[in-house]
Design a protein around this motif. Structure first.
Motif, short mmCIF file in Angstrom:
data_model
loop_
_atom_site.label_atom_id
_atom_site.label_comp_id
_atom_site.label_asym_id
_atom_site.label_seq_id
_atom_site.Cartn_x
_atom_site.Cartn_y
_atom_site.Cartn_z
N VAL A 153 -11.58 12.56 -8.12
CA VAL A 153 -10.24 12.78 -8.68
C VAL A 153 -10.36 13.47 -10.04
O VAL A 153 -11.44 13.52 -10.63
N ASP A 154 -9.23 13.95 -10.53
CA ASP A 154 -9.17 14.51 -11.87
C ASP A 154 -9.41 13.37 -12.86
O ASP A 154 -8.63 12.42 -12.92
N GLN A 155 -10.48 13.45 -13.61
CA GLN A 155 -10.85 12.35 -14.49
C GLN A 155 -9.81 12.08 -15.56
O GLN A 155 -9.53 10.92 -15.89
N LYS A 156 -9.20 13.11 -16.10
CA LYS A 156 -8.16 12.92 -17.12
C LYS A 156 -7.02 12.06 -16.58
O LYS A 156 -6.53 11.15 -17.25
N GLU A 157 -6.61 12.35 -15.35
CA GLU A 157 -5.53 11.56 -14.73
C GLU A 157 -5.99 10.13 -14.47
O GLU A 157 -5.23 9.18 -14.67
N LEU A 158 -7.23 9.97 -14.02
CA LEU A 158 -7.76 8.62 -13.76
C LEU A 158 -7.78 7.80 -15.04
O LEU A 158 -7.35 6.65 -15.04
N TRP A 159 -8.28 8.38 -16.14
CA TRP A 159 -8.33 7.64 -17.40
C TRP A 159 -6.93 7.22 -17.83
O TRP A 159 -6.72 6.09 -18.28
N GLU A 160 -5.97 8.14 -17.71
CA GLU A 160 -4.59 7.83 -18.11
C GLU A 160 -4.02 6.70 -17.26
O GLU A 160 -3.35 5.80 -17.77
N PHE B 168 0.84 -1.19 0.00
CA PHE B 168 0.00 0.00 0.00
C PHE B 168 0.87 1.24 0.00
O PHE B 168 1.86 1.31 0.72
N TYR B 169 0.47 2.23 -0.82
CA TYR B 169 1.25 3.44 -0.97
C TYR B 169 0.34 4.66 -0.89
O TYR B 169 -0.76 4.66 -1.45
N GLY B 170 0.83 5.68 -0.23
CA GLY B 170 0.14 6.96 -0.19
C GLY B 170 0.43 7.74 -1.45
O GLY B 170 1.46 8.41 -1.54
N VAL B 171 -0.44 7.60 -2.43
CA VAL B 171 -0.28 8.25 -3.74
C VAL B 171 -1.61 8.90 -4.11
O VAL B 171 -2.66 8.30 -3.94
N ASP B 172 -1.54 10.09 -4.64
CA ASP B 172 -2.74 10.79 -5.09
C ASP B 172 -2.92 10.55 -6.59
O ASP B 172 -2.01 10.84 -7.38
N VAL B 173 -4.05 10.01 -6.99
CA VAL B 173 -4.35 9.78 -8.40
C VAL B 173 -4.14 11.05 -9.21
O VAL B 173 -3.69 11.01 -10.36
N ASN B 174 -4.42 12.18 -8.61
CA ASN B 174 -4.28 13.46 -9.32
C ASN B 174 -2.85 13.79 -9.71
O ASN B 174 -2.62 14.67 -10.53
N ASP B 175 -1.87 13.07 -9.15
CA ASP B 175 -0.47 13.28 -9.53
C ASP B 175 -0.14 12.61 -10.86
O ASP B 175 0.92 12.85 -11.43
N GLY B 176 -1.02 11.75 -11.35
CA GLY B 176 -0.88 11.17 -12.68
C GLY B 176 -0.18 9.82 -12.74
O GLY B 176 0.36 9.32 -11.76
N ALA B 177 -0.20 9.27 -13.96
CA ALA B 177 0.34 7.93 -14.20
C ALA B 177 1.85 7.86 -13.99
O ALA B 177 2.36 6.89 -13.43
N ALA B 178 2.58 8.87 -14.42
CA ALA B 178 4.04 8.83 -14.28
C ALA B 178 4.45 8.78 -12.81
O ALA B 178 5.34 8.01 -12.44
N ALA B 179 3.79 9.56 -11.98
CA ALA B 179 4.10 9.55 -10.54
C ALA B 179 3.78 8.19 -9.94
O ALA B 179 4.56 7.67 -9.12
N LEU B 180 2.66 7.62 -10.32
CA LEU B 180 2.29 6.30 -9.80
C LEU B 180 3.29 5.24 -10.24
O LEU B 180 3.76 4.42 -9.43
N LYS B 181 3.68 5.26 -11.51
CA LYS B 181 4.61 4.25 -12.02
C LYS B 181 5.99 4.35 -11.40
O LYS B 181 6.69 3.35 -11.29
N ARG B 182 6.40 5.54 -10.99
CA ARG B 182 7.68 5.67 -10.29
C ARG B 182 7.66 4.88 -8.98
O ARG B 182 8.69 4.42 -8.51
N ILE B 183 6.50 4.70 -8.41
CA ILE B 183 6.37 4.01 -7.13
C ILE B 183 6.07 2.52 -7.31
O ILE B 183 6.67 1.68 -6.66
N VAL B 184 5.15 2.17 -8.23
CA VAL B 184 4.72 0.78 -8.36
C VAL B 184 5.38 0.04 -9.52
O VAL B 184 5.22 -1.17 -9.66
N GLY B 185 6.11 0.76 -10.36
CA GLY B 185 6.78 0.15 -11.50
C GLY B 185 6.00 0.31 -12.79
O GLY B 185 4.84 0.71 -12.80
N GLU B 186 6.66 0.01 -13.90
CA GLU B 186 6.10 0.20 -15.24
C GLU B 186 5.21 -0.95 -15.69
O GLU B 186 4.38 -0.79 -16.58
N GLN B 187 5.39 -2.12 -15.10
CA GLN B 187 4.66 -3.32 -15.52
C GLN B 187 3.15 -3.15 -15.33
O GLN B 187 2.70 -2.84 -14.24
#
Length: 151
Positions: free
Chosen positions: A86-93, A53-72
């Protein structure tokens, strides 16, 4: 069994904890509340459950999330009742770039329940899945539409 799971807006971690108990290869939950994620991580360590489990805000976007959970990409992504928070554009991405096979998507605005076709159209327009299937309604904390999106 053997699948990887990502839960967006994971709250208290139930989806990921259950996924690991059922044989998932990896289960990751994110929520903007880092203190809650820290507590759920401690609970899982004590139980010997390997969910992460990670404290990550969806609004920070896909790149921020992938830096934490990996690219896979994950086999399954759950996006349950967070659309309006949340910001829907970020959620869709995030859903598009992190989901390898299946997404379970739950709406969270009762005002849209009467217009399932509009929610389905939005999902088809915003995401790149081959299939979008309406599964029905949840009613645990209000009525919300649920969809399965398949690559």
């Amino acid at each position: 069994e053997g699948l990887s799971v990502l839960n967006l807006g994971g709250n208290l971690g139930r989806i990921c904890i259950d996924a690991m108990d059922r044989g998932a290869s990896r289960a990751v939950g994110i929520d903007f509340r880092k203190d809650v994620m820290d507590a759920v991580n401690a609970y899982c360590r004590k139980r010997g459950n390997g969910a992460e489990f990670y404290g990550v805000d969806v609004n920070d976007g896909a790149a921020a999330l992938k830096r934490i959970v990996g690219e896979q990409p994950f086999d399954m992504v759950f996006a349950l009742a967070i659309w309006s928070h949340v910001d829907q554009k970020e959620l869709w991405e995030i859903i598009d770039s992190c989901c390898g096979q299946t997404c379970v998507f739950e709406d969270n605005a009762p005002s849209r329940v009467g217009n399932v076709a509009a929610v389905e159209r939005t999902l088809r327009d915003q995401l790149s899945f081959n299939e979008v299937e309406f599964l029905g309604f949840t009613c645990d904390r209000g009525i919300r539409s649920v969809f399965r999106l398949q690559r």
